[in-house]
Write a protein that holds these residues in place. Structure first.
Motif, PDB file in Angstrom:
ATOM      1  N   MET A 272       6.065  -1.604   8.485  1.00  0.00           N
ATOM      2  CA  MET A 272       7.411  -1.064   8.345  1.00  0.00           C
ATOM      3  C   MET A 272       8.122  -1.674   7.143  1.00  0.00           C
ATOM      4  O   MET A 272       8.832  -0.983   6.416  1.00  0.00           O
ATOM      5  N   ALA A 273       7.908  -2.982   6.927  1.00  0.00           N
ATOM      6  CA  ALA A 273       8.521  -3.635   5.773  1.00  0.00           C
ATOM      7  C   ALA A 273       8.007  -3.022   4.470  1.00  0.00           C
ATOM      8  O   ALA A 273       8.772  -2.838   3.511  1.00  0.00           O
TER       9      ALA A 273
ATOM     10  N   PHE B 224       9.736   0.359   4.032  1.00  0.00           N
ATOM     11  CA  PHE B 224      11.125   0.186   3.608  1.00  0.00           C
ATOM     12  C   PHE B 224      11.194  -0.230   2.140  1.00  0.00           C
ATOM     13  O   PHE B 224      12.078   0.200   1.400  1.00  0.00           O
ATOM     14  N   SER B 225      10.261  -1.097   1.728  1.00  0.00           N
ATOM     15  CA  SER B 225      10.217  -1.510   0.325  1.00  0.00           C
ATOM     16  C   SER B 225       9.913  -0.325  -0.584  1.00  0.00           C
ATOM     17  O   SER B 225      10.439  -0.222  -1.688  1.00  0.00           O
TER      18      SER B 225
ATOM     19  N   VAL C 285       9.871  -1.181  14.188  1.00  0.00           N
ATOM     20  CA  VAL C 285      10.551  -0.545  13.057  1.00  0.00           C
ATOM     21  C   VAL C 285      11.893  -1.246  12.820  1.00  0.00           C
ATOM     22  O   VAL C 285      12.263  -1.574  11.675  1.00  0.00           O
TER      23      VAL C 285
ATOM     24  N   ILE D  58      13.206   2.234  -0.176  1.00  0.00           N
ATOM     25  CA  ILE D  58      14.508   1.688  -0.534  1.00  0.00           C
ATOM     26  C   ILE D  58      14.458   0.937  -1.859  1.00  0.00           C
ATOM     27  O   ILE D  58      15.315   1.133  -2.734  1.00  0.00           O
TER      28      ILE D  58
ATOM     29  N   PHE E  80      12.899  -3.871   9.456  1.00  0.00           N
ATOM     30  CA  PHE E  80      14.067  -3.783   8.583  1.00  0.00           C
ATOM     31  C   PHE E  80      14.975  -4.997   8.755  1.00  0.00           C
ATOM     32  O   PHE E  80      15.614  -5.466   7.800  1.00  0.00           O
TER      33      PHE E  80
END
Length: 373
Positions: free
Chosen positions: A281-282, A285-286, A18, A289, A22
């Motif tokens: 996880m990427a 986050f995309s 994780v 965020i 990020f």
């Protein structure tokens, strides 16, 4: 049966990915304003006191390596880690994000090859299948969005998203040099985790991390000394400084401490197969965020990744259970054989234990006619 320690180990390895997921976004932005080598030198030098402070607080029995073997292995681990870090930041800076993430997802394959070559693990169908399924899931997660942007391009030229993802201005760097660097990083990471396993056989996790980080700091500072002319702190924006702080405290100190703990208590293949979680996880986050959509095919890839990890973890559990059963069976057989031998003297007499000593049980042969048992 899964214990609380097992849950903590796998929770630590999952948390690492994780953080790294990020960190890939953070590093991509920060290296646009700071030379990659300077960034690595700053992050390792600043995190070094934190590692040693943790080692002093936790590893009170043994903190300093006491044998040449431990010193050599720590040096090897530190050098491999430093090389991996340098390759990562330069590879990410030169390679499109999607291409880079796909290449880095091959680390579990290289880890499995190393583990089998060094006979650290046994090849099993479940383990190999798990690695391949997890890697496939990671590739689907990474490539899924790009594929759908490509086929849904409305102007018919087929560039939907492909061109926009090529963040490098140099096509040679983006298509050849960058991917080659990240492939070396993937192999180096697998080698780094493998060398960690040998160090952790005799050294505690926190001290191992501290000493290997010292080696990393020395190497990265030497490399960064060639780029001091391009380092202008006043010109670095505040958000980039925030990225350096995150890289130092979270991506370096917290993540490496958690990973070292997880490496000590499970196999290298299990540790490295968790790297396939990073693209997931990427994507999350995309979504949260950057407000990017998650395609259905990416969800399929996420499921495949976790199924693959589950197979590898299950294979490891079966191996440990079988090994424990064999040890218990071997011990029982040895005890039974020893007892059987002692209770079968010639001449019709019997053995009775008279005294227990540190080396074992002293037995004395007594004739039936002399004593009744």
């Amino acid at each position: 049966m899964i214990t609380q320690g097992d849950l903590f180990t796998h929770g630590a390895l999952l948390s690492v990915q994780v953080i790294f997921g990020f960190n890939q976004i953070v590093t991509k932005y920060t290296t646009e304003h700071v030379n990659p080598s300077m960034m690595m030198a700053i992050r390792t030098a600043c995190s070094l006191p934190l590692f040693f402070l943790l080692a002093i607080l936790v590893d009170k029995k043994k903190m300093i390596p006491s044998t040449r073997r431990e010193i050599y292995l720590i040096l090897l681990t530190g050098i491999l880690s430093a090389a991996t870090i340098e390759l990562f930041v330069y590879g990410v800076a030169m390679t499109p994000v999607i291409t880079g993430a796909i290449i880095q997802s091959t680390s579990p394959f290289w880890s499995l090859v190393l583990s089998l070559s060094l006979k650290m693990e046994k090849p099993t169908f479940m383990k190999i299948s798990g690695v391949l399924v997890a890697m496939s899931g990671a590739v689907i997660v990474i490539a899924g969005r790009q594929f759908f942007e490509y086929v849904s391009d409305g102007d018919g030229d087929g560039d939907g998203g492909v061109r926009s993802s090529s963040l490098s201005s140099d096509d040679t760097n983006a298509t050849i040099i960058g991917p080659m660097i990240l492939m070396l990083k993937a192999i180096g990471y697998a080698s780094y985790v493998t060398s960690q396993k040998y160090v952790l056989a005799t050294m505690p996790p926190c001290s191992t991390t501290a000493w290997s980080t010292l080696v990393i700091a020395i190497v990265t500072v030497i490399v960064a000394s060639f780029y001091t002319d391009s380092f202008h702190p006043k010109e670095i924006p505040g958000l980039a400084w925030g990225g350096i702080v995150y890289s130092c405290v979270v991506a370096m100190f917290m993540a490496y401490s958690l990973m070292m703990y997880g490496t000590k208590y499970t196999s290298t293949t299990v540790v490295v197969v968790y790297t396939t979680v990073m693209p997931i996880m990427a994507s999350f986050f995309s979504y949260f965020i950057l407000h990017e959509n998650i395609q259905f095919v990416q969800v399929i890839g996420m499921i495949c990744t976790f199924i693959g990890i589950g197979l590898v973890v299950r294979s490891r559990y079966i191996e440990e259970t079988s090994a424990s059963s064999r040890d218990i069976s071997s011990t029982s057989t040895s005890t039974s054989s020893s007892t059987s031998t002692l209770m079968k003297p010639s001449g019709g007499g019997k053995y009775i234990p008279l005294q227990e000593e540190e080396e074992g049980v002293e037995m004395k042969y007594l004739e039936d006619k002399d004593i009744s048992l």
